[in-house]
Design a protein around this motif. Structure first.
Motif, mmCIF file in Angstrom:
data_model
loop_
_atom_site.group_PDB
_atom_site.id
_atom_site.type_symbol
_atom_site.label_atom_id
_atom_site.label_comp_id
_atom_site.label_asym_id
_atom_site.label_seq_id
_atom_site.Cartn_x
_atom_site.Cartn_y
_atom_site.Cartn_z
ATOM 1 N N UNK A 33 -63.244 74.308 148.638
ATOM 2 C CA UNK A 33 -63.650 74.005 149.903
ATOM 3 C C UNK A 33 -63.686 72.242 149.970
ATOM 4 N N UNK A 34 -63.595 72.040 151.353
ATOM 5 C CA UNK A 34 -63.424 70.746 151.770
ATOM 6 C C UNK A 34 -64.730 70.520 152.585
ATOM 7 N N UNK A 35 -64.817 69.045 152.904
ATOM 8 C CA UNK A 35 -65.883 68.566 153.663
ATOM 9 C C UNK A 35 -65.775 69.372 155.076
ATOM 10 N N UNK A 36 -64.395 69.631 155.565
ATOM 11 C CA UNK A 36 -64.236 70.432 156.752
ATOM 12 C C UNK A 36 -64.566 71.647 156.923
ATOM 13 N N UNK A 37 -64.216 72.449 155.722
ATOM 14 C CA UNK A 37 -64.370 73.755 155.712
ATOM 15 C C UNK A 37 -66.120 73.924 155.688
ATOM 16 N N UNK A 38 -66.796 73.207 154.718
ATOM 17 C CA UNK A 38 -68.133 73.340 154.765
ATOM 18 C C UNK A 38 -68.826 72.983 156.001
ATOM 19 N N UNK A 39 -68.401 72.079 156.697
ATOM 20 C CA UNK A 39 -69.071 71.792 157.995
ATOM 21 C C UNK A 39 -68.820 73.099 159.059
ATOM 22 N N UNK A 40 -67.691 73.366 159.250
ATOM 23 C CA UNK A 40 -67.236 74.701 159.925
ATOM 24 C C UNK A 40 -68.097 75.881 159.755
ATOM 25 N N UNK A 70 -68.894 66.214 148.125
ATOM 26 C CA UNK A 70 -68.695 65.104 149.165
ATOM 27 C C UNK A 70 -69.422 65.608 150.425
ATOM 28 N N UNK A 71 -69.595 66.897 150.488
ATOM 29 C CA UNK A 71 -70.464 67.390 151.749
ATOM 30 C C UNK A 71 -71.873 67.353 151.490
ATOM 31 N N UNK A 72 -72.457 67.059 150.288
ATOM 32 C CA UNK A 72 -73.777 67.290 150.452
ATOM 33 C C UNK A 72 -74.710 66.190 151.056
ATOM 34 N N UNK A 73 -73.939 64.994 151.453
ATOM 35 C CA UNK A 73 -74.780 64.253 152.558
ATOM 36 C C UNK A 73 -74.875 64.803 153.524
ATOM 37 N N UNK A 74 -73.847 65.262 154.295
ATOM 38 C CA UNK A 74 -73.790 65.981 155.653
ATOM 39 C C UNK A 74 -74.805 67.233 155.316
ATOM 40 N N UNK A 75 -74.583 68.011 154.596
ATOM 41 C CA UNK A 75 -75.445 69.206 154.455
ATOM 42 C C UNK A 75 -77.087 68.657 154.461
ATOM 43 N N UNK A 76 -77.353 67.604 153.613
ATOM 44 C CA UNK A 76 -78.616 67.242 153.552
ATOM 45 C C UNK A 76 -79.189 66.517 154.854
ATOM 46 N N UNK A 77 -78.535 65.599 155.504
ATOM 47 C CA UNK A 77 -78.883 64.735 156.358
ATOM 48 C C UNK A 77 -78.427 65.425 157.952
ATOM 49 N N UNK A 78 -77.696 66.190 157.991
ATOM 50 C CA UNK A 78 -77.432 67.094 159.263
ATOM 51 C C UNK A 78 -77.849 68.497 159.340
ATOM 52 N N UNK A 79 -77.032 69.288 158.355
ATOM 53 C CA UNK A 79 -77.248 70.710 158.288
ATOM 54 C C UNK A 79 -78.513 71.401 158.136
ATOM 55 N N UNK A 80 -79.243 70.687 157.150
ATOM 56 C CA UNK A 80 -80.414 71.157 156.716
ATOM 57 C C UNK A 80 -81.587 71.097 157.811
ATOM 58 N N UNK A 81 -81.644 69.856 158.604
ATOM 59 C CA UNK A 81 -82.819 69.810 159.645
ATOM 60 C C UNK A 81 -82.372 70.770 160.925
#
Length: 134
Positions: A33-40, A70-81
């Motif tokens: 997985x990449x940051x892009x695939x995880x975000x999608x 590398x995606x955990x910051x995005x998951x924590x700060x954006x996706x989780x809320x």
């Protein structure tokens, strides 16, 4: 309904489906997985929850390979809320057999467990049993 997300080469990296009988979303991640695939993928969950409110996620990494820290910051700060605002409450995580995938999800669990009920499981049956009890 099953949603399949594919890489540019046509290979599948995620299948996501709402399981009406269980009232959960089952996400099955495949390969690296990449940051892009995880975000999608994360935004696909979010869209599903907005259309079909559901408090449970079965996140399946049995076929995931490698790290995704590398995606955990995005998951924590954006996706989780966002996902919590959409109604997610219980997150059952089937851990990858790959050590780097395990390290990545343990890091994520440490980051978000105070916000979201996330539990790690070595097999699919245990994760499903836990989600049913929620």
């Amino acid at each position: 309904m099953i949603t399949t997300l594919r890489r540019g080469d046509g290979s599948t990296y995620l299948t996501v489906r709402y399981d009406q009988s269980e009232n959960w979303i089952h996400a099955h991640w495949i390969g690296r997985q990449t940051l892009g695939t995880i975000m999608d993928g994360g935004l696909t969950y979010l869209e599903m929850l907005r259309h079909q409110p559901c408090p449970k996620l079965l996140n399946d990494h049995r076929d995931l390979v490698g790290t995704f820290t590398e995606a955990n910051d995005w998951i924590q700060q954006v996706w989780t809320p966002l996902i919590m605002a959409a109604g997610l409450r219980s997150f059952a995580q089937v851990v990858s057999p790959d050590v780097f995938g395990q390290i990545s999800i343990e890091d994520l669990q440490h980051r978000i467990s105070d916000q979201l009920d996330i539990y790690l499981f070595d097999d699919l049956d245990a994760a499903q049993s836990w989600l049913r009890a929620q």
